[in-house]
Write a protein that holds these residues in place. Structure first.
Motif, mmCIF file in Angstrom:
data_model
loop_
_atom_site.group_PDB
_atom_site.id
_atom_site.type_symbol
_atom_site.label_atom_id
_atom_site.label_comp_id
_atom_site.label_asym_id
_atom_site.label_seq_id
_atom_site.Cartn_x
_atom_site.Cartn_y
_atom_site.Cartn_z
ATOM 1 N N THR A 146 0.836 -1.205 0.000
ATOM 2 C CA THR A 146 0.000 0.000 0.000
ATOM 3 C C THR A 146 0.867 1.249 0.000
ATOM 4 O O THR A 146 0.585 2.213 -0.719
ATOM 5 C CB THR A 146 -0.945 -0.014 1.213
ATOM 6 O OG1 THR A 146 -1.752 -1.199 1.143
ATOM 7 C CG2 THR A 146 -1.839 1.201 1.244
ATOM 8 N N ARG A 193 2.484 1.676 -3.458
ATOM 9 C CA ARG A 193 1.477 2.150 -4.416
ATOM 10 C C ARG A 193 1.217 3.645 -4.217
ATOM 11 O O ARG A 193 1.129 4.404 -5.186
ATOM 12 C CB ARG A 193 0.182 1.357 -4.253
ATOM 13 C CG ARG A 193 -0.851 1.658 -5.322
ATOM 14 C CD ARG A 193 -2.090 0.793 -5.191
ATOM 15 N NE ARG A 193 -1.768 -0.625 -5.234
ATOM 16 C CZ ARG A 193 -2.121 -1.510 -4.302
ATOM 17 N NH1 ARG A 193 -2.833 -1.133 -3.255
ATOM 18 N NH2 ARG A 193 -1.794 -2.771 -4.420
ATOM 19 N N ALA A 194 1.135 4.085 -2.964
ATOM 20 C CA ALA A 194 0.896 5.501 -2.677
ATOM 21 C C ALA A 194 2.066 6.364 -3.160
ATOM 22 O O ALA A 194 1.854 7.463 -3.703
ATOM 23 C CB ALA A 194 0.668 5.698 -1.183
ATOM 24 N N ARG A 195 3.305 5.867 -2.994
ATOM 25 C CA ARG A 195 4.471 6.617 -3.479
ATOM 26 C C ARG A 195 4.432 6.754 -5.004
ATOM 27 O O ARG A 195 4.700 7.830 -5.543
ATOM 28 C CB ARG A 195 5.766 5.950 -3.026
ATOM 29 C CG ARG A 195 6.091 6.151 -1.560
ATOM 30 C CD ARG A 195 7.501 5.689 -1.204
ATOM 31 N NE ARG A 195 7.731 4.283 -1.483
ATOM 32 C CZ ARG A 195 7.445 3.286 -0.639
ATOM 33 N NH1 ARG A 195 6.910 3.544 0.534
ATOM 34 N NH2 ARG A 195 7.701 2.037 -0.976
ATOM 35 N N LEU A 196 4.103 5.664 -5.691
ATOM 36 C CA LEU A 196 4.028 5.711 -7.154
ATOM 37 C C LEU A 196 2.926 6.653 -7.629
ATOM 38 O O LEU A 196 3.111 7.408 -8.591
ATOM 39 C CB LEU A 196 3.805 4.310 -7.728
ATOM 40 C CG LEU A 196 4.993 3.360 -7.620
ATOM 41 C CD1 LEU A 196 4.586 1.960 -8.089
ATOM 42 C CD2 LEU A 196 6.176 3.877 -8.425
ATOM 43 N N GLU A 197 1.795 6.640 -6.975
ATOM 44 C CA GLU A 197 0.700 7.539 -7.338
ATOM 45 C C GLU A 197 1.089 8.988 -7.098
ATOM 46 O O GLU A 197 0.734 9.869 -7.890
ATOM 47 C CB GLU A 197 -0.570 7.165 -6.570
ATOM 48 C CG GLU A 197 -1.186 5.865 -7.049
ATOM 49 C CD GLU A 197 -2.341 5.372 -6.173
ATOM 50 O OE1 GLU A 197 -2.675 6.035 -5.160
ATOM 51 O OE2 GLU A 197 -2.905 4.320 -6.500
ATOM 52 N N ALA A 198 1.844 9.253 -6.031
ATOM 53 C CA ALA A 198 2.304 10.621 -5.759
ATOM 54 C C ALA A 198 3.262 11.088 -6.846
ATOM 55 O O ALA A 198 3.192 12.238 -7.296
ATOM 56 C CB ALA A 198 2.966 10.687 -4.383
ATOM 57 N N ASP A 257 3.314 9.968 -9.967
ATOM 58 C CA ASP A 257 2.483 10.168 -11.155
ATOM 59 C C ASP A 257 1.773 11.523 -11.099
ATOM 60 O O ASP A 257 1.761 12.259 -12.095
ATOM 61 C CB ASP A 257 1.433 9.061 -11.297
ATOM 62 C CG ASP A 257 2.020 7.736 -11.741
ATOM 63 O OD1 ASP A 257 3.201 7.700 -12.144
ATOM 64 O OD2 ASP A 257 1.292 6.721 -11.657
ATOM 65 N N ARG A 258 1.201 11.844 -9.945
ATOM 66 C CA ARG A 258 0.505 13.135 -9.816
ATOM 67 C C ARG A 258 1.480 14.296 -10.005
ATOM 68 O O ARG A 258 1.160 15.280 -10.664
ATOM 69 C CB ARG A 258 -0.193 13.236 -8.460
ATOM 70 C CG ARG A 258 -1.489 12.472 -8.367
ATOM 71 C CD ARG A 258 -2.282 12.830 -7.107
ATOM 72 N NE ARG A 258 -1.524 12.616 -5.878
ATOM 73 C CZ ARG A 258 -1.398 11.438 -5.248
ATOM 74 N NH1 ARG A 258 -1.998 10.367 -5.736
ATOM 75 N NH2 ARG A 258 -0.703 11.341 -4.137
ATOM 76 N N GLN A 315 -4.039 15.670 -16.377
ATOM 77 C CA GLN A 315 -4.701 14.832 -15.392
ATOM 78 C C GLN A 315 -4.497 13.390 -15.830
ATOM 79 O O GLN A 315 -4.314 13.123 -17.024
ATOM 80 C CB GLN A 315 -6.211 15.142 -15.315
ATOM 81 C CG GLN A 315 -6.522 16.546 -14.862
ATOM 82 C CD GLN A 315 -6.092 16.768 -13.421
ATOM 83 O OE1 GLN A 315 -6.240 15.903 -12.572
ATOM 84 N NE2 GLN A 315 -5.538 17.947 -13.145
ATOM 85 N N ALA A 316 -4.547 12.475 -14.891
ATOM 86 C CA ALA A 316 -4.398 11.052 -15.226
ATOM 87 C C ALA A 316 -5.425 10.673 -16.283
ATOM 88 O O ALA A 316 -6.598 11.046 -16.197
ATOM 89 C CB ALA A 316 -4.562 10.186 -13.982
#
Length: 188
Positions: free
Chosen positions: A155, A158-163, A165-166, A175-176
């Motif tokens: 988890t 995944r949060a680091r990768l999403e950050a 990406d953002r 935007q994604a």
């Protein structure tokens, strides 16, 4: 699932991690999501008093469990599994846990996570009086902790990768899911 933490120990602990490991363990054990659990952290004097009063043993201990409801009560006959329940209280003593963690060579947080799962298993009727019971309970305890740590690491990754990406998408004003304008410019 309602999980309440009350820290009266005077020791700073990661309360969110205690809620997380509790919620994970109860979920993996199939406990109704409407169940309620209380985790209390106490100082040495308060834990000693509980240990003497309820176990008739001297000195403090690391964890005690006080079940509230039987899991099979208050169910309709057509219910498939146990209904919501007040599971009870898991009482931890961080000062005792700190010493145990030092002796075991791991962090106080790791020891408190272990003791929380241990206390939850006691609330659910697991025990370690007999060698076979001890083996089964400790295997389950370790499996739950390993699974929770893996889930937590996944988890977090995944949060680091999403950050990232953002941040990257935000830097180019996208935007994604939007097409990248560079690709459109090359078509002209």
């Amino acid at each position: 699932m309602s999980i309440e933490i009350a820290n009266e120990s005077g020791v700073a602990v990661d309360e969110l991690a205690l809620v997380s490991v509790s919620r994970f363990a109860l979920g993996e054990l199939g406990i109704n999501p409407l169940a309620e659990l209380s985790v209390l952290l106490m100082d040495v004097d308060a834990m000693t008093e509980l240990h003497v009063k309820w176990m008739d043993e001297p000195g403090p201990t690391d964890v005690m469990s006080f079940p509230m409801d039987e899991l099979d009560t208050a169910r309709r006959p057509d219910d498939a599994g146990p209904g919501p329940a007040l599971l009870g209280d898991v009482v931890l003593c961080p000062a005792v846990a700190r010493e145990q963690a030092r002796e075991a060579g791991h962090s106080l947080d790791d020891e408190l996570h272990l003791l929380t799962v241990h206390g939850i298993l006691h609330l659910l009727g697991y025990d370690h009086v007999e060698p076979a019971e001890e083996k089964a309970m400790f295997r389950l305890q370790n499996d739950l902790l390993d699974q929770w740590r893996e889930h937590r690491a996944t988890t977090a990754a995944r949060a680091r990768l999403e950050a990232v990406d953002r941040a990257v998408l935000g830097a180019v004003g996208l935007q994604a899911g939007e097409p990248h304008p560079v690709g459109e410019q090359n078509r002209s």
